[in-house]
Structures are given as C-alpha cells and as structure tokens.
Design a protein around this motif. Structure first.
Motif, short mmCIF file in Angstrom:
data_model
loop_
_atom_site.label_atom_id
_atom_site.label_comp_id
_atom_site.label_asym_id
_atom_site.label_seq_id
_atom_site.Cartn_x
_atom_site.Cartn_y
_atom_site.Cartn_z
N THR A 158 0.64 -1.07 -0.26
CA THR A 158 -0.02 0.06 0.32
C THR A 158 0.70 1.25 -0.33
OG1 THR A 158 -0.52 0.02 2.72
CG2 THR A 158 -1.95 -1.28 0.64
N ASP A 159 2.36 1.35 -0.01
CA ASP A 159 3.56 2.48 0.41
C ASP A 159 2.97 3.02 -1.01
OD1 ASP A 159 3.21 1.90 2.99
OD2 ASP A 159 5.42 0.46 2.95
N ASP A 160 3.09 4.08 -1.03
CA ASP A 160 3.19 4.66 -2.95
C ASP A 160 4.69 4.28 -3.12
OD1 ASP A 160 1.31 5.50 -4.49
OD2 ASP A 160 0.87 8.04 -3.50
N ILE A 161 5.65 4.68 -4.05
CA ILE A 161 6.65 5.04 -4.16
C ILE A 161 7.24 6.16 -5.12
CG2 ILE A 161 8.61 3.70 -5.67
CD1 ILE A 161 8.13 1.31 -4.99
N HIS A 162 7.71 6.84 -4.60
CA HIS A 162 7.64 8.33 -5.46
C HIS A 162 6.63 9.13 -5.05
CE1 HIS A 162 11.89 7.32 -5.12
NE2 HIS A 162 11.10 6.23 -5.61
N GLY A 163 5.45 8.58 -5.00
CA GLY A 163 4.47 9.53 -5.69
C GLY A 163 3.77 9.05 -6.82
N ASP A 164 3.11 9.97 -7.88
CA ASP A 164 2.65 10.21 -9.01
C ASP A 164 4.13 10.69 -9.43
OD1 ASP A 164 0.21 9.20 -8.30
OD2 ASP A 164 -1.11 10.56 -8.51
N GLN A 165 4.85 9.78 -10.71
CA GLN A 165 5.55 10.10 -11.93
C GLN A 165 5.01 10.83 -12.66
OE1 GLN A 165 8.21 6.97 -11.28
NE2 GLN A 165 7.87 6.23 -9.44
N GLU A 166 5.84 11.13 -12.90
CA GLU A 166 5.23 12.76 -14.54
C GLU A 166 6.47 11.66 -15.84
OE1 GLU A 166 5.41 16.49 -14.36
OE2 GLU A 166 3.76 16.56 -16.18
N CYS A 167 5.90 11.73 -16.67
CA CYS A 167 6.42 11.19 -17.50
C CYS A 167 6.01 12.16 -18.81
CB CYS A 167 5.75 10.18 -18.04
SG CYS A 167 6.95 8.92 -19.68
N ILE A 168 6.24 12.59 -19.41
CA ILE A 168 6.02 14.16 -20.47
C ILE A 168 6.59 13.43 -21.74
CG2 ILE A 168 6.46 16.71 -21.22
CD1 ILE A 168 7.45 17.12 -18.47
N ALA A 169 5.41 13.70 -22.50
CA ALA A 169 5.68 13.61 -23.88
C ALA A 169 6.98 14.03 -24.21
CB ALA A 169 4.10 13.86 -24.48
N HIS A 170 7.56 13.49 -25.35
CA HIS A 170 8.50 13.53 -25.66
C HIS A 170 9.62 14.48 -25.20
CE1 HIS A 170 7.46 11.29 -29.16
NE2 HIS A 170 5.71 11.72 -28.46
N GLY A 171 9.22 15.25 -24.14
CA GLY A 171 10.35 16.20 -23.81
C GLY A 171 11.02 15.99 -21.82
N GLY A 172 10.98 14.48 -21.11
CA GLY A 172 11.56 14.28 -20.19
C GLY A 172 10.52 13.73 -19.07
N GLY A 173 10.96 13.72 -18.51
CA GLY A 173 10.25 12.80 -16.50
C GLY A 173 10.90 11.55 -16.25
N SER A 174 10.17 11.04 -16.64
CA SER A 174 10.64 9.45 -15.56
C SER A 174 10.66 8.12 -16.65
CB SER A 174 10.57 9.48 -14.28
OG SER A 174 8.41 8.80 -14.46
N GLY A 175 10.73 8.13 -18.04
CA GLY A 175 10.17 7.31 -19.04
C GLY A 175 10.62 7.84 -20.45
N ASP A 176 10.14 6.95 -21.11
CA ASP A 176 9.88 7.81 -22.53
C ASP A 176 8.84 7.83 -23.03
OD1 ASP A 176 10.47 7.51 -25.57
OD2 ASP A 176 11.29 5.64 -25.52
N CYS A 177 8.60 8.63 -22.93
CA CYS A 177 7.07 8.64 -23.57
C CYS A 177 6.49 9.53 -24.61
CB CYS A 177 6.47 9.29 -22.37
SG CYS A 177 6.58 8.64 -20.95
N GLY A 178 5.36 8.97 -25.23
CA GLY A 178 4.87 9.82 -26.69
C GLY A 178 3.06 10.19 -26.22
N ARG A 179 3.54 11.30 -27.53
CA ARG A 179 1.42 11.51 -27.29
C ARG A 179 0.63 10.54 -26.30
NH1 ARG A 179 0.57 16.75 -26.98
NH2 ARG A 179 -1.14 16.85 -27.18
N TYR A 180 0.63 8.89 -26.78
CA TYR A 180 -0.21 7.87 -27.16
C TYR A 180 0.13 6.73 -26.38
CZ TYR A 180 -2.31 10.21 -30.50
OH TYR A 180 -2.61 11.12 -31.77
N ASP A 181 1.62 6.46 -25.83
CA ASP A 181 1.74 5.44 -25.46
C ASP A 181 3.70 5.46 -24.69
OD1 ASP A 181 3.78 6.33 -27.01
OD2 ASP A 181 3.43 3.96 -28.06
N GLY A 182 3.64 4.98 -23.78
CA GLY A 182 5.30 5.38 -22.90
C GLY A 182 5.17 4.11 -22.53
N THR A 183 7.02 3.77 -21.82
CA THR A 183 7.66 2.76 -20.91
C THR A 183 8.25 3.32 -19.88
OG1 THR A 183 7.71 1.39 -22.79
CG2 THR A 183 9.15 1.10 -21.53
N VAL A 184 8.35 2.99 -18.60
CA VAL A 184 9.57 3.37 -17.48
C VAL A 184 9.67 2.32 -17.23
CG1 VAL A 184 8.00 5.78 -16.80
CG2 VAL A 184 6.68 3.60 -15.95
#
Length: 177
Positions: free
Chosen positions: A114-140
C-alpha cells in the motif's frame, strides 16, 4: 475428352487472428493483448506463456503470464494495453495506444503493497520526466525494487501545473517480484 474451367481469383493475406497462442502455452491470448505479446516475442519473449485464460477486468481484459501481466483498458483508448514485466530486479511498465486520445504528459503510480513509491511520477510526452513517453504511449523502468506485490496504473493528462486528466486512471495491474 474432359473440359476444365479455369477460375481466376485473388486472395488477400489472412488477417491476424483475434486469438492466438502457441500449442506449447495452452492458453489463448486475445486481442488487443495479443499485439503486445507478439511485440515482445510471444511465448519465447519477455512475458513468456500465459499462465491462465484472460478474464474480464472492468470493461476490459486481464491476463497473467510467466513473467508479467497485461490488461486492456478501453476507457483510456480503444487499444490501450498496460503491461508490467519482471526486468532483472525491477519492473518494466508499458502502456498504449491511447488513440483516439493523446496527452501532454502521463502520471504513473506504483505502490509496493500500500506504500506509494515516489508519489505519482510524471512522464512528459517527448520532453523528459521519468521514462520514454509519446503522446499515445510510453515505457518506464524501475531498476532496483524490493520483493513484494506491486500495483501500477497510468493516467494521461493535458496542461502544465493545472492539468486536466479526462479519461482517468487505468485499472491497476499487479505484479509480484
């Protein structure tokens, strides 16, 4: 003397079956989960064989595999599949395709028990954040995690600080490390 008629016909390539699985696996993988499973190498790939039949999950489907889990989340897009798989001592989480919806950023929520790991992580479409994200999909990826039961969900949003997330969170998927 026999007479033969010659019939000319054209044949289209057969469409990908709606359900398929290797005879070695024993369980059917339905669309749209089948597309993701095939992209990852089917029964010889990173998910391995399904360990049970797909079941209803919200308005979609859920299926467990030897090394991961997939769910179809039609409320977030006609072909939206979320999947998690064991990745070394961590987890790889993929989602998409969200069409007809597209987003400026994605929020990913991962919990151990039940423990959050780093809260809600943001992945910005083609611009950084915590993974590889597009406007329609992504991977972290989360590379080093403790053993346990992990719950993961994703939500697509538009806007900056005052984001709007119209379709809501996907049904969570659970993976045991």
């Amino acid at each position: 003397m026999a007479t033969f008629a010659v019939v000319s016909a054209s044949f289209a390539a057969p469409a990908q079956p709606a359900h398929a699985a290797s005879a070695a696996c024993g369980f059917v993988v339905p669309q749209p989960l089948l597309t993701r499973w095939n992209q990852h190498g089917a029964e010889q790939g990173s998910f391995g064989c399904p360990t049970a039949a797909a079941t209803s999950y919200g308005r979609g489907l859920l299926q467990n595999f030897q090394y991961g889990v997939m769910a179809w989340a039609p409320d977030q897009g006609n072909n939206m599949v979320v999947s998690a798989q064991r990745w070394g001592s961590g987890i790889r989480f993929d989602w998409g395709l969200s069409d007809p919806f597209n987003y400026d950023n994605w929020l990913i929520n991962i919990r151990r028990y039940t423990d959050d790991i780093h809260g809600d992580q943001e992945c910005i479409a083609h611009g950084g954040g915590s993974g590889d994200c597009g406007r329609y999909d992504g991977t972290v990826w989360w590379y080093t995690l403790q053993p346990g039961v992990y719950r993961i969900a994703v939500e697509g949003c538009d806007g900056g600080l005052r984001r709007t997330c119209r379709q809501g969170w996907t049904q969570p998927i659970y993976l045991v490390l």
